[in-house]
Design a protein around this motif. Structure first.
Motif, PDB file in Angstrom:
ATOM      1  N   ILE A   1      45.224  37.544  57.475  1.00  0.00           N
ATOM      2  CA  ILE A   1      45.328  36.293  58.219  1.00  0.00           C
ATOM      3  C   ILE A   1      44.219  35.373  57.739  1.00  0.00           C
ATOM      4  CG2 ILE A   1      45.355  35.210  60.494  1.00  0.00           C
ATOM      5  CD1 ILE A   1      46.008  37.980  61.679  1.00  0.00           C
ATOM      6  N   PRO A   2      44.537  34.256  57.101  1.00  0.00           N
ATOM      7  CA  PRO A   2      43.493  33.357  56.586  1.00  0.00           C
ATOM      8  C   PRO A   2      42.514  32.943  57.687  1.00  0.00           C
ATOM      9  CG  PRO A   2      45.645  32.719  55.741  1.00  0.00           C
ATOM     10  CD  PRO A   2      45.896  33.763  56.786  1.00  0.00           C
ATOM     11  N   GLY A   3      41.237  33.019  57.364  1.00  0.00           N
ATOM     12  CA  GLY A   3      40.204  32.634  58.311  1.00  0.00           C
ATOM     13  C   GLY A   3      39.770  33.743  59.253  1.00  0.00           C
ATOM     14  N   MET A   4      40.560  34.802  59.349  1.00  0.00           N
ATOM     15  CA  MET A   4      40.215  35.924  60.233  1.00  0.00           C
ATOM     16  C   MET A   4      39.557  37.010  59.387  1.00  0.00           C
ATOM     17  SD  MET A   4      41.183  34.819  63.188  1.00  0.00           S
ATOM     18  CE  MET A   4      40.800  33.141  62.623  1.00  0.00           C
ATOM     19  N   ASN A   5      38.237  36.855  59.178  1.00  0.00           N
ATOM     20  CA  ASN A   5      37.516  37.639  58.181  1.00  0.00           C
ATOM     21  C   ASN A   5      36.778  38.858  58.724  1.00  0.00           C
ATOM     22  OD1 ASN A   5      38.146  35.717  56.026  1.00  0.00           O
ATOM     23  ND2 ASN A   5      36.736  34.341  57.091  1.00  0.00           N
ATOM     24  N   MET A   6      36.944  39.149  60.000  1.00  0.00           N
ATOM     25  CA  MET A   6      36.361  40.357  60.598  1.00  0.00           C
ATOM     26  C   MET A   6      37.499  41.202  61.164  1.00  0.00           C
ATOM     27  SD  MET A   6      32.940  40.382  60.452  1.00  0.00           S
ATOM     28  CE  MET A   6      32.284  41.271  61.857  1.00  0.00           C
ATOM     29  N   GLY A   7      37.542  42.472  60.779  1.00  0.00           N
ATOM     30  CA  GLY A   7      38.633  43.336  61.230  1.00  0.00           C
ATOM     31  C   GLY A   7      39.880  43.182  60.391  1.00  0.00           C
ATOM     32  N   GLU A   8      39.792  42.400  59.316  1.00  0.00           N
ATOM     33  CA  GLU A   8      40.969  42.150  58.471  1.00  0.00           C
ATOM     34  C   GLU A   8      41.399  43.403  57.724  1.00  0.00           C
ATOM     35  OE1 GLU A   8      37.896  42.177  55.390  1.00  0.00           O
ATOM     36  OE2 GLU A   8      37.945  41.594  57.496  1.00  0.00           O
ATOM     37  N   ASP A   9      40.443  44.255  57.365  1.00  0.00           N
ATOM     38  CA  ASP A   9      40.783  45.481  56.655  1.00  0.00           C
ATOM     39  C   ASP A   9      41.510  46.461  57.570  1.00  0.00           C
ATOM     40  OD1 ASP A   9      38.431  45.607  58.083  1.00  0.00           O
ATOM     41  OD2 ASP A   9      37.264  46.596  56.517  1.00  0.00           O
TER      42      ASP A   9
END
Length: 331
Positions: free
Chosen positions: A179-187
């Motif tokens: 999800i673009p911009g959602m850079n924590m928990g993305e993995d």
């Protein structure tokens, strides 16, 4: 060695000019020749791009296919990884962060394991690397996708992207993206989706990845409100994915445990404000802090102390166990 299966390695880079060559060197040393390296410069403001451009001929001299894509604006690691996926052509996809490195046989072993067992995903172990030493870290093994998801959600298995190689067809067929911009928990979100759609998964009991951290990074975790929002959005997507998959009834408890586990870093601090944030983040699961048998009793007890607002005890644990004991252990 006669390899014929192409593998794509995706590496997002942002202001890593003083470290990126270490990661690139470990890719140059791979014993697997059919390799594509996709480097995404996420509008770095330091000398990252020049360092990358200097190293491209070194990689190409080894027969490695290199693609360097530069964002004109900084978009974050989630969007950078999407750019990498959009340009990947390999049968398998793997990720390396710009400040880490991998063992020389990593790609060959993971691809070989996937091919020999017809697996969609292959997992492995890793090293936690500090300035002066490192420690081998073991993942639990898994035999099927549901077991892997269960272990990720209950906190007994890490979900970092670099612990797994996956078939690119999973991303393509099921339109899996960050999800673009959602850079924590993305993995977490992407790995759950990959496992949900995988048929055969296997585990390679070898440590292949060197995850670098400074002592100060490892001993204190600070989440901003923006970070918490990003994690919440990715957890929501995990819940939606599991609900659609038909595994919700079997993994219901694990979703609650995930919410507890994902906010646990707030307690790796001596800031009372962080403990208070822990209380109001996913408050609906706070009464389950002692229920997850997959976690050590001491971890559950620290969460219980937080629920009881015994912040002095949480702070004492951090200062004595985390900062003093672990701080000396990992110097």
């Amino acid at each position: 060695m006669g390899f014929k299966t192409f593998a794509s390695v995706i590496m997002p880079v942002y202001n890593a000019g003083n470290r990126v060559c270490t990661a690139l060197k470990s890719l140059r040393e791979q014993d697997y020749p059919d390799l594509e390296v996709i480097i995404i410069n996420d509008c770095s403001t330091d000398n990252s791009l020049s360092k990358i451009e200097e190293y491209v001929p070194v990689l190409e001299a080894r027969g490695i296919h290199v693609k360097v894509i530069s964002h004109t604006q900084n978009q974050g690691v989630a969007a950078a990884r999407n750019t990498g996926l959009d340009h990947a052509t390999g049968e398998f996809v793997y990720y390396v962060d710009a400040d880490d490195r991998i063992e020389p046989d990593t790609i060959g072993l993971l691809v070989g394991k996937a091919l020999s067992e017809n697996a969609d995903i292959v997992g492995c172990n890793w090293f936690l690397t500090f300035e002066k030493n490192e420690r081998r870290m073991n993942q639990p093994s898994f035999t099927d996708p549901k077991e892997a998801i269960q272990k990720m959600l209950n906190g007994s298995m890490r979900w970092n992207l670099w612990l797994f190689m996956a078939r690119r067809s999973l991303y393509v067929k099921h339109q899996i993206r960050f999800i673009p911009g959602m850079n924590m928990g993305e993995d977490l979100m992407v790995m759950v989706k990959l496992f949900v759609h995988a048929t055969k998964v296997v585990f390679l009991n070898k440590s292949q990845y060197h995850y670098g951290q400074s002592n100060t990074q490892s001993l204190t975790k600070i989440y901003s409100n923006a970070h918490i929002h990003e994690v919440v959005e990715n957890v929501k997507e995990v819940e939606r994915c599991i609900s659609k998959s038909g595994l919700a009834d079997q993994l219901g408890d694990c979703i609650d445990f995930l919410k507890l586990n994902i906010k646990l870093p707030l307690l790796i601090s001596d800031e009372v404000e962080q403990y208070q944030r822990w209380l109001i983040w996913f408050p609906e699961v706070n009464d389950r802090v002692m229920d997850n048998d997959a976690l050590p009793l001491r971890t559950r007890f620290i969460q219980w102390l937080t629920v009881k607002r015994q912040f002095w005890a949480v702070k004492l644990y951090y200062r004595v166990v985390i900062k003093f004991v672990y701080g000396r252990l990992y110097k």
